[in-house]
Write an enzyme that holds these catalytic residues in place. Structure first.
Site, short mmCIF file in Angstrom:
data_model
loop_
_atom_site.label_atom_id
_atom_site.label_comp_id
_atom_site.label_asym_id
_atom_site.label_seq_id
_atom_site.Cartn_x
_atom_site.Cartn_y
_atom_site.Cartn_z
N ASP A 107 0.83 -1.21 0.00
CA ASP A 107 0.00 0.00 0.00
C ASP A 107 0.87 1.26 0.00
O ASP A 107 1.75 1.40 0.86
CB ASP A 107 -0.88 -0.05 1.27
CG ASP A 107 -1.93 1.03 1.29
OD1 ASP A 107 -2.47 1.36 0.22
OD2 ASP A 107 -2.23 1.54 2.39
N ASP A 118 2.25 4.41 -5.85
CA ASP A 118 1.63 5.72 -5.63
C ASP A 118 2.56 6.81 -6.14
O ASP A 118 3.48 7.24 -5.46
CB ASP A 118 1.33 5.91 -4.14
CG ASP A 118 0.60 7.22 -3.89
OD1 ASP A 118 0.46 8.02 -4.83
OD2 ASP A 118 0.17 7.44 -2.74
N HIS A 157 -7.40 10.61 4.01
CA HIS A 157 -6.72 9.67 4.90
C HIS A 157 -6.83 10.17 6.33
O HIS A 157 -6.78 11.37 6.57
CB HIS A 157 -5.24 9.56 4.53
CG HIS A 157 -4.97 8.71 3.33
ND1 HIS A 157 -4.29 9.17 2.24
CD2 HIS A 157 -5.28 7.42 3.07
CE1 HIS A 157 -4.18 8.19 1.34
NE2 HIS A 157 -4.78 7.12 1.82
N GLY A 158 -6.92 9.25 7.28
CA GLY A 158 -6.88 9.63 8.69
C GLY A 158 -8.26 9.84 9.27
O GLY A 158 -9.26 9.30 8.79
N HIS A 202 -9.34 5.17 -1.41
CA HIS A 202 -8.53 5.27 -0.19
C HIS A 202 -9.25 6.17 0.82
O HIS A 202 -10.14 6.93 0.46
CB HIS A 202 -7.15 5.86 -0.53
CG HIS A 202 -6.27 4.91 -1.26
ND1 HIS A 202 -5.09 4.43 -0.72
CD2 HIS A 202 -6.40 4.32 -2.47
CE1 HIS A 202 -4.53 3.61 -1.59
NE2 HIS A 202 -5.30 3.52 -2.66
N GLY A 203 -8.79 6.07 2.07
CA GLY A 203 -9.31 6.99 3.09
C GLY A 203 -10.77 6.79 3.40
O GLY A 203 -11.52 7.76 3.49
P1 13P Z 1 -7.92 5.44 6.32
O1 13P Z 1 -6.71 5.62 7.19
O2 13P Z 1 -8.75 6.66 6.20
O3 13P Z 1 -8.70 4.26 6.73
O4 13P Z 1 -7.38 5.15 4.84
C1 13P Z 1 -6.65 3.97 4.64
C2 13P Z 1 -5.96 3.96 3.33
O5 13P Z 1 -6.32 4.64 2.39
C3 13P Z 1 -4.83 3.05 3.19
O6 13P Z 1 -4.26 3.11 1.94
ZN ZN Z 2 -4.47 5.14 1.13
#
Ligand code: 13P
Ligand code: ZN
Length: 332
Positions: free
Chosen positions: A92, A117, A191-192, A225-226
């Site tokens: 990832d 990425d 993300h986060g 993602h995220g």
């Molecule tokens: P989150 O941390 O928001 O769950 O996103 C995870 C992610 O996109 C990992 O590649």
């Molecule tokens: Zn991600």
């Protein structure tokens, strides 16, 4: 039962796309979360996608990414034997700086898929780097995920202050030129720690990308993602618009910390000496009448609770994505 190679994983996504459900892709850095996920996915008869970021590999290897990735891959492959589902491993957010490790992962068949990425580079540079990784993986069966657009927030070493939505026309050109197997898109998630209610999701962009790829017979799985913090209804809408793989990390991190926090707070008196007793653990408090309680401080005690919470969380998220009872292994 099995560690899935790239071709198996391709079938997992194909079936999900054909039948209209999604798969959560779950980040791990250590074995409590991994075992919790395996238990949850086995209970729901869903195939499982595990992800390891470069930072997680470094953590697992005591600072050495190659060692950490090898440890995690072998651990996953060994544990997968005991569960009646297919288990795959995705790298990832690996970047252009991780090329040597990407090569080792391909040569050693350590993974089922790899995300390259290069989303913070220019379009041309993103195409060049992503296509280079596709070429490196040729013949190995390992799937390559590439990203177009930018996801706001911080994920390991990849940070972005702003979100840039993916352009559907560019997405078609990007997939034609990179020949990537999966496309990560940006439609407003972060993300986060982001709360679903504050996120302006542009699901119509996912729908348009999906339609444009279909028009050009390039119907590869879309990745988002995220997704931690999104509401169940938002997840369903996203899947409906053509997203097949949904990445989750932060939610598990929170559940891990909260479980450990609640347990240790409830057992403070059996772990922390009371006032009047010198707080010096070198003799395990033998100078005093107070003794800490091993049945509370043994890390396996909190570890089991963490695993159970991750299992419960995984089941909730499998049910949101709709992947229960769809393991390829069940169909033999
Ligand atoms: P989150 O941390 O928001 O769950 O996103 C995870 C992610 O996109 C990992 O590649
Ligand atoms: Zn991600």
């Amino acid at each position: 039962m099995a560690f899935f190679n790239g071709e198996d994983l391709r079938q997992v996504y194909k079936k999900a796309q054909a039948e209209g459900y999604g798969l959560m892709a779950n980040n791990i850095a250590e074995t409590n979360v991994l075992i919790g996920l395996l238990e949850g996915y086995a209970k729901r008869c869903s195939d499982l996608v595990i992800q390891v970021s470069p930072g997680a590999a470094a953590f697992a290897g005591g600072g050495n990414r190659t060692t950490g990735l090898t440890i995690l891959s072998y651990t996953i492959q060994q544990l997968a034997k005991y569960y009646p589902i297919g288990v795959s491993l995705n790298l990832d957010h690996f970047t252009v700086n991780d090329m040597p490790l990407i090569k080792q992962a391909i040569d050693g068949s350590l993974v089922s898929s790899i995300m390259i990425d290069a989303s913070r580079e220019s379009f041309e540079e993103n195409v060049r780097i992503s296509h280079q990784v596709v070429r490196m993986a040729k013949g190995s069966g390992i799937l390559i995920e590439a990203e177009l657009g930018k996801i706001k927030g911080m994920e390991d070493e990849v940070a972005s202050d702003e979100a840039f939505y993916t352009d559907p026309e560019e997405a078609v050109e990007f997939i034609k030129r990179t020949e990537a197997d999966l496309l990560a898109i940006s439609i407003g998630t972060q993300h986060g720690v982001s709360k679903g209610r504050d996120v302006v999701l542009q699901t119509d962009i996912a729908k348009r990308i999906h339609e444009r790829l279909e028009e050009d017979s390039l119907l590869i799985p879309l990745v988002l993602h995220g997704t931690s913090g999104l509401l169940a209804q938002q997840i369903q809408e996203i899947i409906h618009c053509g997203v097949c793989k949904l990445n989750k990390d932060t939610r598990y991190q929170y559940e891990y910390a909260r479980t450990a926090h609640d347990f240790y707070r409830a057992h403070t008196s059996s772990i922390v000496p009371p006032s009047g007793v010198e707080d010096n653990s070198s003799g395990l408090f033998s100078e005093s009448n107070w003794t800490p309680n091993k049945s509370d401080f043994d890390p396996r005690v909190v570890g089991k609770l963490v695993r159970a919470k991750i299992t419960e969380t995984a089941i909730e998220l499998i049910d949101q994505a709709g992947s229960a009872n769809h393991t390829l292994l069940r169909e033999g």
